[in-house]
Design a protein around this motif. Structure first.
Motif, PDB file in Angstrom:
ATOM      1  N   LEU A 192      24.975  42.586  39.998  1.00  0.00           N
ATOM      2  CA  LEU A 192      23.301  42.278  39.025  1.00  0.00           C
ATOM      3  C   LEU A 192      23.249  41.133  39.033  1.00  0.00           C
ATOM      4  CD1 LEU A 192      25.486  43.550  36.134  1.00  0.00           C
ATOM      5  CD2 LEU A 192      23.719  45.098  37.072  1.00  0.00           C
ATOM      6  N   HIS A 193      23.607  40.469  39.952  1.00  0.00           N
ATOM      7  CA  HIS A 193      23.084  38.658  40.261  1.00  0.00           C
ATOM      8  C   HIS A 193      22.803  39.512  42.082  1.00  0.00           C
ATOM      9  CE1 HIS A 193      24.644  38.238  36.248  1.00  0.00           C
ATOM     10  NE2 HIS A 193      25.950  39.001  36.327  1.00  0.00           N
ATOM     11  N   SER A 194      22.549  37.776  42.159  1.00  0.00           N
ATOM     12  CA  SER A 194      22.042  38.043  43.530  1.00  0.00           C
ATOM     13  C   SER A 194      22.077  36.010  43.690  1.00  0.00           C
ATOM     14  CB  SER A 194      21.024  38.267  43.930  1.00  0.00           C
ATOM     15  OG  SER A 194      19.860  37.046  43.469  1.00  0.00           O
ATOM     16  N   GLY A 195      22.213  35.863  45.082  1.00  0.00           N
ATOM     17  CA  GLY A 195      22.681  34.646  45.637  1.00  0.00           C
ATOM     18  C   GLY A 195      23.577  33.550  44.848  1.00  0.00           C
ATOM     19  N   ASP A 196      23.589  32.060  44.926  1.00  0.00           N
ATOM     20  CA  ASP A 196      24.378  31.039  43.764  1.00  0.00           C
ATOM     21  C   ASP A 196      25.058  32.198  43.090  1.00  0.00           C
ATOM     22  OD1 ASP A 196      23.927  29.679  46.656  1.00  0.00           O
ATOM     23  OD2 ASP A 196      23.291  27.965  45.754  1.00  0.00           O
ATOM     24  N   GLU A 197      24.209  32.729  42.574  1.00  0.00           N
ATOM     25  CA  GLU A 197      24.443  33.066  41.180  1.00  0.00           C
ATOM     26  C   GLU A 197      26.167  34.246  41.355  1.00  0.00           C
ATOM     27  OE1 GLU A 197      22.860  35.186  37.082  1.00  0.00           O
ATOM     28  OE2 GLU A 197      21.079  33.987  38.117  1.00  0.00           O
ATOM     29  N   GLN A 198      25.149  35.183  42.019  1.00  0.00           N
ATOM     30  CA  GLN A 198      26.713  35.933  42.433  1.00  0.00           C
ATOM     31  C   GLN A 198      27.447  35.778  43.136  1.00  0.00           C
ATOM     32  OE1 GLN A 198      26.273  38.703  46.330  1.00  0.00           O
ATOM     33  NE2 GLN A 198      25.801  40.207  44.902  1.00  0.00           N
ATOM     34  N   LEU A 199      27.959  34.965  43.796  1.00  0.00           N
ATOM     35  CA  LEU A 199      28.933  34.089  43.865  1.00  0.00           C
ATOM     36  C   LEU A 199      30.138  33.454  42.869  1.00  0.00           C
ATOM     37  CD1 LEU A 199      28.229  31.992  47.293  1.00  0.00           C
ATOM     38  CD2 LEU A 199      29.577  34.165  47.086  1.00  0.00           C
ATOM     39  N   TRP A 226      36.830  37.307  40.585  1.00  0.00           N
ATOM     40  CA  TRP A 226      37.888  37.261  41.037  1.00  0.00           C
ATOM     41  C   TRP A 226      39.027  37.525  40.301  1.00  0.00           C
ATOM     42  CZ3 TRP A 226      41.667  38.290  44.862  1.00  0.00           C
ATOM     43  CH2 TRP A 226      42.172  37.872  44.840  1.00  0.00           C
ATOM     44  N   ASP A 227      38.963  35.278  39.648  1.00  0.00           N
ATOM     45  CA  ASP A 227      39.664  34.447  39.120  1.00  0.00           C
ATOM     46  C   ASP A 227      40.455  35.812  38.110  1.00  0.00           C
ATOM     47  OD1 ASP A 227      41.109  32.451  38.500  1.00  0.00           O
ATOM     48  OD2 ASP A 227      39.933  32.051  36.265  1.00  0.00           O
ATOM     49  N   ARG A 228      39.517  36.840  37.225  1.00  0.00           N
ATOM     50  CA  ARG A 228      40.549  37.183  36.612  1.00  0.00           C
ATOM     51  C   ARG A 228      40.850  38.824  36.929  1.00  0.00           C
ATOM     52  NH1 ARG A 228      39.496  42.181  33.140  1.00  0.00           N
ATOM     53  NH2 ARG A 228      37.170  42.658  34.441  1.00  0.00           N
ATOM     54  N   PHE A 229      40.991  38.612  37.610  1.00  0.00           N
ATOM     55  CA  PHE A 229      41.591  40.244  38.888  1.00  0.00           C
ATOM     56  C   PHE A 229      43.043  39.607  39.154  1.00  0.00           C
ATOM     57  CE2 PHE A 229      42.708  42.051  43.208  1.00  0.00           C
ATOM     58  CZ  PHE A 229      43.050  43.398  42.247  1.00  0.00           C
ATOM     59  N   PHE A 230      42.597  38.137  39.420  1.00  0.00           N
ATOM     60  CA  PHE A 230      43.813  37.592  40.386  1.00  0.00           C
ATOM     61  C   PHE A 230      45.127  36.937  39.144  1.00  0.00           C
ATOM     62  CE2 PHE A 230      46.243  34.347  42.648  1.00  0.00           C
ATOM     63  CZ  PHE A 230      46.717  35.068  44.067  1.00  0.00           C
ATOM     64  N   THR A 231      44.303  36.541  38.209  1.00  0.00           N
ATOM     65  CA  THR A 231      45.030  36.335  37.180  1.00  0.00           C
ATOM     66  C   THR A 231      45.914  36.895  36.212  1.00  0.00           C
ATOM     67  OG1 THR A 231      43.993  35.064  36.337  1.00  0.00           O
ATOM     68  CG2 THR A 231      44.808  34.262  37.431  1.00  0.00           C
ATOM     69  N   GLU A 232      44.537  38.322  35.625  1.00  0.00           N
ATOM     70  CA  GLU A 232      45.111  38.887  34.772  1.00  0.00           C
ATOM     71  C   GLU A 232      45.714  40.419  35.208  1.00  0.00           C
ATOM     72  OE1 GLU A 232      42.629  38.807  31.851  1.00  0.00           O
ATOM     73  OE2 GLU A 232      41.703  36.454  31.712  1.00  0.00           O
ATOM     74  N   PRO A 237      35.045  27.351  44.425  1.00  0.00           N
ATOM     75  CA  PRO A 237      36.765  27.360  44.720  1.00  0.00           C
ATOM     76  C   PRO A 237      37.305  29.041  44.706  1.00  0.00           C
ATOM     77  CG  PRO A 237      36.369  25.655  43.240  1.00  0.00           C
ATOM     78  CD  PRO A 237      35.337  26.485  43.191  1.00  0.00           C
ATOM     79  N   ALA A 238      37.235  29.196  43.472  1.00  0.00           N
ATOM     80  CA  ALA A 238      37.674  30.364  43.412  1.00  0.00           C
ATOM     81  C   ALA A 238      37.094  31.689  44.876  1.00  0.00           C
ATOM     82  CB  ALA A 238      36.973  31.277  42.078  1.00  0.00           C
ATOM     83  N   VAL A 239      35.839  32.123  45.507  1.00  0.00           N
ATOM     84  CA  VAL A 239      35.523  32.446  46.597  1.00  0.00           C
ATOM     85  C   VAL A 239      36.487  32.543  48.053  1.00  0.00           C
ATOM     86  CG1 VAL A 239      33.763  33.320  47.830  1.00  0.00           C
ATOM     87  CG2 VAL A 239      33.601  32.523  45.648  1.00  0.00           C
ATOM     88  N   THR A 240      36.428  30.673  47.366  1.00  0.00           N
ATOM     89  CA  THR A 240      37.353  30.674  48.959  1.00  0.00           C
ATOM     90  C   THR A 240      38.772  31.074  49.054  1.00  0.00           C
ATOM     91  OG1 THR A 240      36.316  28.460  49.218  1.00  0.00           O
ATOM     92  CG2 THR A 240      38.004  28.373  50.067  1.00  0.00           C
ATOM     93  N   GLN A 241      39.731  30.208  47.757  1.00  0.00           N
ATOM     94  CA  GLN A 241      41.048  31.281  47.403  1.00  0.00           C
ATOM     95  C   GLN A 241      40.929  32.162  47.345  1.00  0.00           C
ATOM     96  OE1 GLN A 241      42.267  32.400  43.752  1.00  0.00           O
ATOM     97  NE2 GLN A 241      43.802  31.770  44.051  1.00  0.00           N
ATOM     98  N   MET A 242      40.247  33.481  47.131  1.00  0.00           N
ATOM     99  CA  MET A 242      39.917  34.799  47.268  1.00  0.00           C
ATOM    100  C   MET A 242      39.523  34.964  48.970  1.00  0.00           C
ATOM    101  SD  MET A 242      36.674  36.799  46.447  1.00  0.00           S
ATOM    102  CE  MET A 242      36.266  36.636  47.696  1.00  0.00           C
ATOM    103  N   LEU A 243      39.102  34.561  49.068  1.00  0.00           N
ATOM    104  CA  LEU A 243      39.112  34.671  51.244  1.00  0.00           C
ATOM    105  C   LEU A 243      40.479  34.325  51.222  1.00  0.00           C
ATOM    106  CD1 LEU A 243      35.714  34.001  51.481  1.00  0.00           C
ATOM    107  CD2 LEU A 243      36.172  35.677  51.944  1.00  0.00           C
TER     108      LEU A 243
END
Length: 198
Positions: free
Chosen positions: A76-83, A90-96, A145-151
C-alpha cells in the motif's frame, strides 16, 4: 470410534490449529491455555495419517496465507514510507508471530528445516523478494535499522542444497545496506566458470 468419525475429528482438530495460526498473523493473541491445547492437538495429529502432511501444509498453505496479508499491507506504500512499513511488519513478525509459530508447532521436530527456518524463508520469498527493493534501498534517505536487521537475519537462514537464486537476490539487497560487504564471491566465480550462474 468408526474411522469416518475419527477422520472428521482429525479435520476439526486441524481446522482449530489453522484458525489459531491465521489469528496470530492477524495480530491476535493466544488465549491462556490455548498454546497447550494446540501443542496437544499437533501431537495427536502427528500420530495420525495427517501427520506427514502437517509440515507441508504449514510451509505451503498457512505461511502463504498469513504472509500474503503482510505483503498486501506493505504494498500500500512506496519509497521511504514502504521501508518504514516493512520495518514495522518485520518487527511484529520477528518478535511476535515467529516465536508464537515456533511455540505452536513445537511438537514438529526432526524435519529437514525447522519451523523457524521455514517461516523465515517464507518471509524472504513471499514478502521481501516480492517488493523489488533495490531502487528503494539505493535511493532511501536512511534505511530503518529493522530493515537492516531483517536482511541480516534472513541472510543467516540457508536452505538445504546450497544457496538458491532467492539467496543471491537477498545478498544483492544486503550489499546495498551493509558497506563494505564481502559477498559470496568465490562461490559466484565458480558458478560462472561452470556456466551455471544465471
Amino acid at each position: 470410534m468408526p474411522s469416518h468419525l475419527l477422520q472428521l475429528s482429525n479435520t476439526s482438530v486441524w481446522n482449530s490449529v489453522q484458525s489459531a495460526v491465521i489469528k496470530v498473523f492477524q495480530g491476535g493473541a493466544l488465549q491462556s491455555n490455548e498454546l497447550y491445547t494446540l501443542n496437544e492437538s499437533i501431537r495427536w495429529l502427528l500420530k495420525t495419517e495427517m501427520g506427514s502432511f502437517i509440515t507441508d501444509y504449514f510451509q505451503n498453505q498457512l505461511l502463504t496465507r498469513g504472509l500474503s496479508d503482510v505483503l498486501d499491507q506493505v504494498l500500500l506504500h512506496s519509497g521511504d514510507e514502504q521501508l518504514v512499513v516493512l520495518a514495522d511488519m518485520w518487527d511484529r513478525f520477528f518478535t511476535e508471530i515467529l516465536p508464537t509459530l515456533q511455540a505452536i508447532f513445537y511438537p514438529v521436530q526432526g524435519q529437514e528445516l525447522t519451523v523457524r527456518q521455514m517461516a523465515l524463508l517464507a518471509f524472504r520469498d513471499l514478502v521481501l523478494l516480492k517488493l523489488h527493493l533495490e531502487e528503494t534501498l539505493c535511493g532511501a534517505a536512511s534505511v530503518p535499522p529493522a530493515v537492516t536487521q531483517m536482511l541480516l537475519v534472513l541472510q543467516g537462514v540457508h536452505e538445504s542444497g546450497g544457496p538458491s537464486l532467492e539467496y543471491y537476490q537477498l545478498e544483492r539487497l544486503v550489499e546495498i545496506v551493509v558497506s563494505p560487504y564481502l559477498s559470496n564471491v568465490l562461490h559466484k566465480r565458480n558458478q560462472l566458470l561452470l556456466g551455471q550462474y544465471h
